[in-house]
Enzyme design. Structure first.
Site, PDB file in Angstrom:
ATOM      1  N   GLY A 174       0.802  -1.270   0.095  1.00  0.00           N
ATOM      2  CA  GLY A 174       0.132  -0.114   0.069  1.00  0.00           C
ATOM      3  C   GLY A 174       0.808   1.035  -0.022  1.00  0.00           C
ATOM      4  O   GLY A 174       0.486   2.271   0.490  1.00  0.00           O
ATOM      5  N   GLY A 175       2.002   1.103  -0.602  1.00  0.00           N
ATOM      6  CA  GLY A 175       2.981   2.558  -0.579  1.00  0.00           C
ATOM      7  C   GLY A 175       3.506   2.593   0.677  1.00  0.00           C
ATOM      8  O   GLY A 175       4.269   3.691   0.855  1.00  0.00           O
ATOM      9  N   GLU A 216      17.015  -0.150  -2.544  1.00  0.00           N
ATOM     10  CA  GLU A 216      16.942  -0.516  -4.274  1.00  0.00           C
ATOM     11  C   GLU A 216      17.461   0.768  -4.929  1.00  0.00           C
ATOM     12  O   GLU A 216      17.139   2.070  -4.216  1.00  0.00           O
ATOM     13  CB  GLU A 216      15.453  -0.539  -4.979  1.00  0.00           C
ATOM     14  CG  GLU A 216      14.946  -2.406  -4.581  1.00  0.00           C
ATOM     15  CD  GLU A 216      13.726  -2.300  -5.083  1.00  0.00           C
ATOM     16  OE1 GLU A 216      13.141  -1.439  -5.475  1.00  0.00           O
ATOM     17  OE2 GLU A 216      13.055  -3.415  -5.095  1.00  0.00           O
ATOM     18  N   ILE A 274      14.688   4.241  -9.436  1.00  0.00           N
ATOM     19  CA  ILE A 274      14.449   4.359 -10.865  1.00  0.00           C
ATOM     20  C   ILE A 274      13.947   5.735 -11.162  1.00  0.00           C
ATOM     21  O   ILE A 274      12.805   5.927 -10.560  1.00  0.00           O
ATOM     22  CB  ILE A 274      13.564   3.047 -11.587  1.00  0.00           C
ATOM     23  CG1 ILE A 274      14.329   1.891 -11.184  1.00  0.00           C
ATOM     24  CG2 ILE A 274      13.572   3.278 -13.031  1.00  0.00           C
ATOM     25  CD1 ILE A 274      15.510   1.300 -11.622  1.00  0.00           C
ATOM     26  N   ARG A 284      -2.608 -12.206  -5.034  1.00  0.00           N
ATOM     27  CA  ARG A 284      -4.062 -12.297  -4.583  1.00  0.00           C
ATOM     28  C   ARG A 284      -4.934 -11.465  -6.074  1.00  0.00           C
ATOM     29  O   ARG A 284      -4.038 -11.200  -7.047  1.00  0.00           O
ATOM     30  CB  ARG A 284      -4.479 -11.114  -3.673  1.00  0.00           C
ATOM     31  CG  ARG A 284      -3.844  -9.918  -4.084  1.00  0.00           C
ATOM     32  CD  ARG A 284      -4.347  -8.728  -3.157  1.00  0.00           C
ATOM     33  NE  ARG A 284      -3.267  -7.938  -2.854  1.00  0.00           N
ATOM     34  CZ  ARG A 284      -3.161  -6.577  -3.572  1.00  0.00           C
ATOM     35  NH1 ARG A 284      -3.815  -6.557  -4.710  1.00  0.00           N
ATOM     36  NH2 ARG A 284      -2.213  -5.843  -3.316  1.00  0.00           N
TER      37      ARG A 284
END
Ligand code: ADP
Length: 447
Positions: A164-165, A200, A203, A292
């Site tokens: 959910g960010g 990470e 990007i 899901r």
């Protein structure tokens, strides 16, 4: 095949699953909280059982209450929808222990792919391109800073258990990474009771592209092509479409094959979405797997003519995927707008309340998934989504035109919704010309 399924969810997805059950000749048992009592969609179920008060923790997330309802209603299976318990491996295990089939993957692969650090390792084994980043969980801040300097700033810190960010922080240098580390860890602890972080490369100006896959219990897997979900606000999707308008055939093929390799590697069954970021040079990088059915699944249903919920049920019942990859054709362009009860003029603040006027659009190429009707009340307790408006047309230009006229037909009064924001995006030059990235709304729609 199952004869009775309980739906451990509410709202539009509960109704969507009830419909799939009925078309398969299966009885559908709904559950509801006191806040949802009397909601019109509950009447479409064969039985509806109250499972507790409005607060999700006491109803839609209340495992004992849901299992009791399943026992009382004597169902063979439980469909969790999305959100709530859909990615809760513990819940999947309990269902299994109670002799009730969980309509989704098994707890083991859900746990493995639900942890983003582990999912990266699976992706690596399956030779799926990864965003450069940490091999596993970060030990401490010092390790984060060392790695950030090796791969180069900007970087993004993420919660291993994230969703959910939440729990994500971008850092542009050592000083901001120092601040971000503490903040991300605290947020991850608070939101997921798990402070594990990884890092990470961030990007720059990516598009979000995801592949829908489905695998049966014998290891057959197919993909249903991609969805582009670049139009996001605070990492929450607002408009989704298929195909991704900037992907060439060769890259699409590689992307979809990568997603299939990953689910094979994980020995996964049922529906999954493999999410990627696409950079400006059309390189794609794996970011996560959703174990899901997703909110935006109708986009794929319209371009492929397949019913993904029915496939989920068939596969959970142990039936084989009778589709071969070459049987799945992608036709035209589909687009979805999420209509949320939010006020775009007040920074998208939730806007719950009664709906006195509700007129749903229709006509050629239009599908509306909603559980609401005139007189319904948008509850402050749950997600603010009131409807999904999905269109399907031969070309993107036509899909945009149909979406705009359908948005203008929609009447949801007096609450504020994201309809004006969607109309603005659809008319924006950069959206029309496919020159958007995931920061489009923040950068171009702030006014
Ligand atoms: P969540 O599980 O919380 O939804 P995701 O890993 O799916 O988190 O990321 C959500 C969104 O955050 C992506 O769609 C993208 O917009 C942004 N994002 C995530 N990882 C990166 C990255 N490495 N670089 C740039 N943007 C990213």
């Amino acid at each position: 095949m199952f004869s009775r399924i309980l739906i451990a969810n509410r709202g539009e997805i509960a109704l969507r699953i009830i419909r799939a059950c009925h078309e398969l000749g299966i009885e559908a048992v709904a559950v509801f909280s006191e806040a949802d009592r009397g909601a019109p969609y509950l009447e479409t179920a064969d039985e509806a059982i109250c499972i507790g008060p409005a607060t999700p923790a006491k109803s839609y997330l209340n495992i004992p209450a849901i299992i009791s309802a399943a026992e009382v209603a004597d169902v063979d299976a439980i469909h969790p929808g999305y959100g709530f318990l859909a990615e809760n491996a513990h819940f999947a295990e309990i269902c299994q222990e109670c002799g009730i089939t969980f309509i989704g993957p098994d707890a083991k692969s859900m746990r493995m792919l639900g942890d983003k650090v582990q999912a990266r390792l699976v992706a690596q084994k399956a030779r799926v391109p990864l965003v450069p980043g940490s091999e596993g969980e970060l030990k401490d801040e010092a390790e984060a800073i060392k790695l950030a300097n090796k791969i180069g700033y900007p970087v993004i810190l993420k919660a291993a258990a994230g969703g959910g960010g939440r729990g994500m922080r971008v850092a542009h240098n050592d000083i901001s990474l120092h601040k971000a580390f503490a903040a991300a860890r605290a947020e991850a602890e608070a939101a997921f009771k798990n402070g594990a972080l990884y890092l990470e490369k961030y990007i720059v100006e990516p598009r979000h592209v995801e592949v829908q896959v489905m695998a049966d219990k014998s290891g057959n897997a197919v993909h249903f092509y991609e969805r582009d979900c670049t139009i996001q606000r605070r990492h929450q999707k607002l408009i989704e479409e298929s195909p991704c308008p900037v992907l060439d055939e060769k890259t699409r093929e590689e992307l979809c094959r990568s997603a299939l390799r990953l689910v094979h590697e994980a020995k996964y069954h049922n529906a999954a979405t493999v999410e990627f970021l696409l950079d400006r040079d059309k390189n794609f990088y794996f970011i996560e797997v959703n174990t899901r059915i997703q909110v935006e699944h109708p986009v794929t249903e319209l371009v492929t003519g397949q019913d993904l919920i029915k496939w989920q049920i068939q596969i959970a019942a142990g039936n084989p995927l009778t589709l071969r990859q070459r049987d799945i054709k992608h036709t035209g362009v589909a687009m979805e707008c999420r209509i949320n009860a939010e006020d775009p003029a007040r920074n998208f603040a939730p806007c719950p309340g009664p709906i006195h006027r509700f007129i749903v659009p229709g006509g050629p190429g239009v599908r509306v998934d909603t559980h609401l009707a005139q007189g319904s009340v948008v509850s402050p307790y749950y997600d603010s989504m009131v409807a999904k408006l999905i269109v399907h047309q031969p070309t993107r230009e036509q899909a945009i035109a149909t979406m705009k006229r359908a948005l203008r037909e929609f009447r949801i009064e007096p609450i504020k919704t994201t309809i004006p924001a969607c109309l603005k995006i659809l008319s924006h030059n950069l959206f029309v010309k496919n020159q958007v990235d995931t920061s489009f709304i923040e950068r171009h729609m702030s006014s």
